[in-house]
Every structure is written in structure tokens, then in C-alpha cells.
Scaffold this motif. Structure first.
Motif, mmCIF file in Angstrom:
data_model
loop_
_atom_site.group_PDB
_atom_site.id
_atom_site.type_symbol
_atom_site.label_atom_id
_atom_site.label_comp_id
_atom_site.label_asym_id
_atom_site.label_seq_id
_atom_site.Cartn_x
_atom_site.Cartn_y
_atom_site.Cartn_z
ATOM 1 N N ASP A 26 0.854 -1.174 0.000
ATOM 2 C CA ASP A 26 0.000 0.000 0.000
ATOM 3 C C ASP A 26 0.887 1.220 0.000
ATOM 4 O OD1 ASP A 26 -2.348 -1.528 2.274
ATOM 5 O OD2 ASP A 26 -2.327 -1.455 0.087
ATOM 6 N N SER A 27 0.568 2.161 -0.876
ATOM 7 C CA SER A 27 1.403 3.351 -0.956
ATOM 8 C C SER A 27 1.186 4.221 0.259
ATOM 9 C CB SER A 27 1.091 4.138 -2.230
ATOM 10 O OG SER A 27 -0.240 4.602 -2.186
ATOM 11 N N VAL A 28 2.233 4.880 0.671
ATOM 12 C CA VAL A 28 2.155 5.819 1.780
ATOM 13 C C VAL A 28 2.308 7.214 1.189
ATOM 14 C CG1 VAL A 28 3.170 6.571 3.939
ATOM 15 C CG2 VAL A 28 3.160 4.134 3.335
ATOM 16 N N THR A 29 1.212 7.904 1.068
ATOM 17 C CA THR A 29 1.218 9.211 0.428
ATOM 18 C C THR A 29 1.320 10.313 1.477
ATOM 19 O OG1 THR A 29 -0.186 8.372 -1.328
ATOM 20 C CG2 THR A 29 -0.037 10.760 -1.120
ATOM 21 N N THR A 30 2.311 11.148 1.306
ATOM 22 C CA THR A 30 2.467 12.267 2.227
ATOM 23 C C THR A 30 1.517 13.378 1.824
ATOM 24 O OG1 THR A 30 4.785 11.713 2.535
ATOM 25 C CG2 THR A 30 4.088 13.926 3.184
ATOM 26 N N ARG A 31 0.583 13.691 2.677
ATOM 27 C CA ARG A 31 -0.416 14.706 2.375
ATOM 28 C C ARG A 31 -0.241 15.919 3.274
ATOM 29 N NH1 ARG A 31 -4.923 12.395 -0.331
ATOM 30 N NH2 ARG A 31 -4.960 10.105 -0.355
ATOM 31 N N LYS A 32 -0.691 17.038 2.785
ATOM 32 C CA LYS A 32 -0.774 18.228 3.602
ATOM 33 C C LYS A 32 -1.897 19.082 3.059
ATOM 34 C CE LYS A 32 2.700 20.838 1.009
ATOM 35 N NZ LYS A 32 3.953 21.629 1.115
ATOM 36 N N ALA A 33 -2.554 19.822 3.934
ATOM 37 C CA ALA A 33 -3.668 20.666 3.511
ATOM 38 C C ALA A 33 -3.148 21.768 2.606
ATOM 39 C CB ALA A 33 -4.366 21.254 4.736
ATOM 40 N N SER A 34 -3.932 22.123 1.601
ATOM 41 C CA SER A 34 -3.490 23.154 0.673
ATOM 42 C C SER A 34 -4.680 23.852 0.025
ATOM 43 C CB SER A 34 -2.594 22.555 -0.416
ATOM 44 O OG SER A 34 -3.327 21.639 -1.216
ATOM 45 N N TRP A 35 -4.422 25.052 -0.459
ATOM 46 C CA TRP A 35 -5.372 25.816 -1.255
ATOM 47 C C TRP A 35 -4.754 26.033 -2.630
ATOM 48 C CZ3 TRP A 35 -10.243 27.444 0.233
ATOM 49 C CH2 TRP A 35 -10.559 27.336 1.591
ATOM 50 N N ASN A 36 -5.589 26.027 -3.647
ATOM 51 C CA ASN A 36 -5.109 26.288 -4.997
ATOM 52 C C ASN A 36 -6.042 27.279 -5.690
ATOM 53 O OD1 ASN A 36 -5.317 25.536 -8.129
ATOM 54 N ND2 ASN A 36 -3.254 25.044 -7.423
ATOM 55 N N VAL A 37 -5.451 28.301 -6.268
ATOM 56 C CA VAL A 37 -6.208 29.300 -7.026
ATOM 57 C C VAL A 37 -5.769 29.210 -8.478
ATOM 58 C CG1 VAL A 37 -6.731 31.738 -7.324
ATOM 59 C CG2 VAL A 37 -6.364 30.817 -5.030
ATOM 60 N N ALA A 38 -6.719 29.084 -9.394
ATOM 61 C CA ALA A 38 -6.375 28.930 -10.808
ATOM 62 C C ALA A 38 -7.212 29.861 -11.677
ATOM 63 C CB ALA A 38 -6.588 27.486 -11.248
ATOM 64 N N ALA A 66 -7.808 21.252 -0.460
ATOM 65 C CA ALA A 66 -7.534 19.821 -0.279
ATOM 66 C C ALA A 66 -7.110 19.574 1.163
ATOM 67 C CB ALA A 66 -6.443 19.371 -1.241
ATOM 68 N N HIS A 67 -7.828 18.686 1.854
ATOM 69 C CA HIS A 67 -7.532 18.372 3.251
ATOM 70 C C HIS A 67 -6.541 17.222 3.332
ATOM 71 C CE1 HIS A 67 -8.426 16.933 7.425
ATOM 72 N NE2 HIS A 67 -8.490 18.238 7.635
ATOM 73 N N VAL A 68 -5.854 17.114 4.457
ATOM 74 C CA VAL A 68 -4.866 16.042 4.637
ATOM 75 C C VAL A 68 -5.499 14.658 4.572
ATOM 76 C CG1 VAL A 68 -3.248 17.433 5.975
ATOM 77 C CG2 VAL A 68 -5.113 16.253 7.137
ATOM 78 N N SER A 69 -6.786 14.560 4.844
ATOM 79 C CA SER A 69 -7.463 13.261 4.830
ATOM 80 C C SER A 69 -7.729 12.765 3.413
ATOM 81 C CB SER A 69 -8.792 13.367 5.576
ATOM 82 O OG SER A 69 -9.668 14.263 4.910
ATOM 83 N N GLY A 70 -7.630 13.663 2.421
ATOM 84 C CA GLY A 70 -7.961 13.298 1.057
ATOM 85 C C GLY A 70 -9.247 13.961 0.585
ATOM 86 N N PHE A 71 -9.997 14.525 1.521
ATOM 87 C CA PHE A 71 -11.213 15.250 1.157
ATOM 88 C C PHE A 71 -10.831 16.549 0.451
ATOM 89 C CE2 PHE A 71 -14.066 18.773 2.161
ATOM 90 C CZ PHE A 71 -15.263 18.300 1.627
ATOM 91 N N TRP A 72 -11.595 16.925 -0.561
ATOM 92 C CA TRP A 72 -11.345 18.178 -1.264
ATOM 93 C C TRP A 72 -12.660 18.807 -1.715
ATOM 94 C CZ3 TRP A 72 -13.199 18.494 -6.209
ATOM 95 C CH2 TRP A 72 -13.445 17.271 -6.871
ATOM 96 N N ALA A 282 -3.165 29.310 -15.373
ATOM 97 C CA ALA A 282 -2.151 29.690 -14.377
ATOM 98 C C ALA A 282 -2.702 29.373 -12.994
ATOM 99 C CB ALA A 282 -1.809 31.173 -14.484
ATOM 100 N N SER A 283 -1.905 28.722 -12.154
ATOM 101 C CA SER A 283 -2.390 28.349 -10.818
ATOM 102 C C SER A 283 -1.303 28.549 -9.789
ATOM 103 C CB SER A 283 -2.857 26.893 -10.811
ATOM 104 O OG SER A 283 -1.784 26.013 -11.079
ATOM 105 N N TYR A 284 -1.751 28.755 -8.547
ATOM 106 C CA TYR A 284 -0.813 28.944 -7.430
ATOM 107 C C TYR A 284 -1.322 28.134 -6.241
ATOM 108 C CZ TYR A 284 2.218 31.104 -3.974
ATOM 109 O OH TYR A 284 3.170 31.310 -2.986
ATOM 110 N N THR A 285 -0.446 27.349 -5.650
ATOM 111 C CA THR A 285 -0.791 26.514 -4.512
ATOM 112 C C THR A 285 -0.117 27.046 -3.245
ATOM 113 O OG1 THR A 285 -0.987 24.565 -5.939
ATOM 114 C CG2 THR A 285 -0.754 24.168 -3.570
ATOM 115 N N PHE A 286 -0.901 27.145 -2.189
ATOM 116 C CA PHE A 286 -0.316 27.632 -0.917
ATOM 117 C C PHE A 286 -0.923 26.888 0.258
ATOM 118 C CE2 PHE A 286 -3.876 30.247 -2.188
ATOM 119 C CZ PHE A 286 -4.613 30.415 -1.037
#
Length: 286
Positions: A26-38, A66-72, A282-286
Motif C-alpha cells: 500500500d502506498s504511503v502518500t504524504t499529504r498536507k492541507a493546501s489551497w489552490n487558485v487557478a 484539499a484536506h490532509v485526509s484526502g477530502f477536497w 495559471a495556478s498557485y498553490t499555498f
């Protein structure tokens, strides 16, 4: 229809089986919460290979969380350049993304579409969509299979199969920022009640009235066509070729894209044509 639909289902299972055959971990995906504006602009709009005779260039803005749980969750608003409305369409989506294996991921989502009263797009006869998407990295190819059920004013099943591979261009000039091409070939299949509903029930727009005045004799031409019995038959709807250029500058991404779409198996009255689409995102993730 059933035989074609079974082939798509078998293909989906083949993708899942191949993923598990390549890795049992099973893959171990490193997640972190983020916002993206496009922000995106394009020379025309289409919907699964279906488009209108009149071109409708547009600009769109998207906000995604996008939440750390995978919810978006995301919201996108479109403004067509050749219409009077300030906003022609707004889409609101929620979903859950999760890994299936080391090389395979899945995404479940629901979308609700809101249109202005005089929205001219083919998509305007749809209201809701539930989608299941799986992606698989084959090393040499990156495959995506999406199955969507559209329901509301029309009810359709749409399946998209896409194969792509990112080609990094940095070694050519030894650049520090990632730049590359991400060519993709796609095939779309499904039913097309949405196409018939749009063709048959479309009300005359302001542009139609102007055309009737400028071109005497056209005023008595009906804006509808007869219905057909093939709207619920599962068929190939379009073939698409994409050529995006992806430029990464830290958290900023620029993606100009060329796409050529070939609609097939059109219903009576459908005036969709094979054509080129050009867009810049054009998009920016923060």
C-alpha cells in the motif's frame, strides 16, 4: 450498447488488476492541507466532444481546498466572452482522493452545475454529476479512467480513457525550474441524451434573432430537430489529442495547452465539428 459497455468495465478491472500485480504494498502518500487558485482562458468551450457552431471563448476562475485526509472541495465560475451575463456557469464539487496501491490512485466526486438563464453551452442541460476516477502510473504511460453519471434534465453515462506521459525538457538547457510537455491521447464514450436535449429543447438566443433579421428567410427555420432512438446507445463520442506545456516556478504553475477534438457518432441535428482548442491556465498553490 451492452457489449461496448462491458468492454469499458473489463478495461477498468484490467487497470485495477495490473496495479495490484505490479505492487502489493500500500502506498504511503504524504499529504498536507493546501489551497489552490487557478485562472484559465480558452478560445472556445466544448462538452465531451460536443460544441456549438458559434464559438464561445471563456475565462474561468477556480478555488480548491484539499484536506490532509484526502477530502477536497472546489468551485469554478465561467464567463463567456460572447454573452450578456456576468457569470454563465458555476460548478461546485466535493470529493475524496485516496491511494489504492503504490502506483494507483482513486478519486470519488460529486458536482453540481449552475447556469445563467440564457447559457448557450451544450453542458447547460446537465445539472449533476457523480464521478469515479482511477489513475495508474505504468512508468512509460500514465493512464486515467473516469466514469461519470450525469443526471437531472438529462441522464447520461460518460467514460473517458486517457493516456499521457510527462516529458521533461530541463536537460536540454539544464534549467533549474521544471519545464516539460505532457502529451495526452483520450477517447470518450457514452450515451448522449444531453446532446439531444440541447439540440431539441434549445430556445432561440439573441444571436439567433439577429441572424434572422440580417438573413431574411431564415426566420421560419425551426430551432429544433426530431428526436432519435440512439441517444441512450453507448458509443464512442470523441477522440482528443492534448499537448500541454507545463512550467513550474515554485508554487506557481503555468500551462498553455493545445487540444484537437474529433467528435464522432453525432445525433441528428448535432452541428459539432472537429476543431482546435487553445487554452492557458495559471495556478498557485499555498
Amino acid at each position: 450498447m451492452k457489449n461496448q459497455l462491458y468492454l469499458w468495465i473489463l478495461l477498468a478491472w484490467a487497470l485495477v488488476g495490473s496495479a495490484h500485480a505490479q505492487t502489493t504494498e500500500d502506498s504511503v502518500t504524504t499529504r498536507k492541507a493546501s489551497w489552490n487558485v487557478a485562472l484559465e482562458a480558452a478560445n472556445n468551450s466544448s462538452f465531451y466532444g460536443r460544441n456549438t457552431v458559434k464559438k464561445y471563448p471563456y475565462a474561468a476562475a477556480t478555488l480548491t481546498y484539499a484536506h490532509v485526509s484526502g477530502f477536497w472541495a472546489s468551485a469554478t465560475s465561467y464567463q463567456l466572452f460572447n454573452t450578456e451575463d456576468y457569470l454563465d456557469e458555476t460548478d461546485v464539487s466535493v470529493g475524496f482522493a485516496f491511494p489504492i496501491s503504490k502506483r494507483m490512485n482513486a478519486n470519488l466526486s460529486y458536482s453540481r452545475f449552475f447556469f445563467s438563464e440564457n447559457a448557450p453551452m451544450v453542458k447547460s442541460v446537465t445539472e449533476n454529476a457523480a464521478t469515479v476516477n482511477t489513475t495508474l502510473d505504468w512508468k512509460y504511460l500514465y493512464t486515467s479512467l473516469s466514469t461519470s453519471y450525469f443526471f437531472g434534465e438529462s441522464n447520461d453515462v460518460i467514460v473517458q480513457l486517457e493516456n499521457s506521459r510527462y516529458i521533461g525538457l530541463n536537460p536540454i538547457w539544464k534549467g533549474k525550474n521544471p519545464v516539460g510537455l505532457d502529451p495526452k491521447i483520450g477517447i470518450t464514450g457514452g450515451t448522449q441524451e444531453f446532446s439531444e436535449t440541447y439540440t431539441v429543447e434549445r430556445k432561440p438566443k439573441v444571436s439567433d434573432v439577429v441572424d434572422d433579421i440580417l438573413k431574411p428567410g431564415k426566420g421560419n427555420n425551426p430551432k429544433t430537430t426530431t428526436t432519435t432512438t440512439t441517444k441512450h446507445k453507448f458509443q464512442v463520442l470523441s477522440y482528443d489529442f492534448y499537448l500541454p506545456l507545463v512550467v513550474m516556478l515554485g508554487n506557481f504553475e503555468l500551462e498553455p495547452t493545445y487540444r484537437y477534438s474529433i467528435p464522432v457518432n453525432k445525433l441528428e441535428g448535432d452541428e459539432s465539428e472537429a476543431q482546435s482548442f487553445v487554452s492557458v491556465k495559471a495556478s498557485y498553490t499555498f
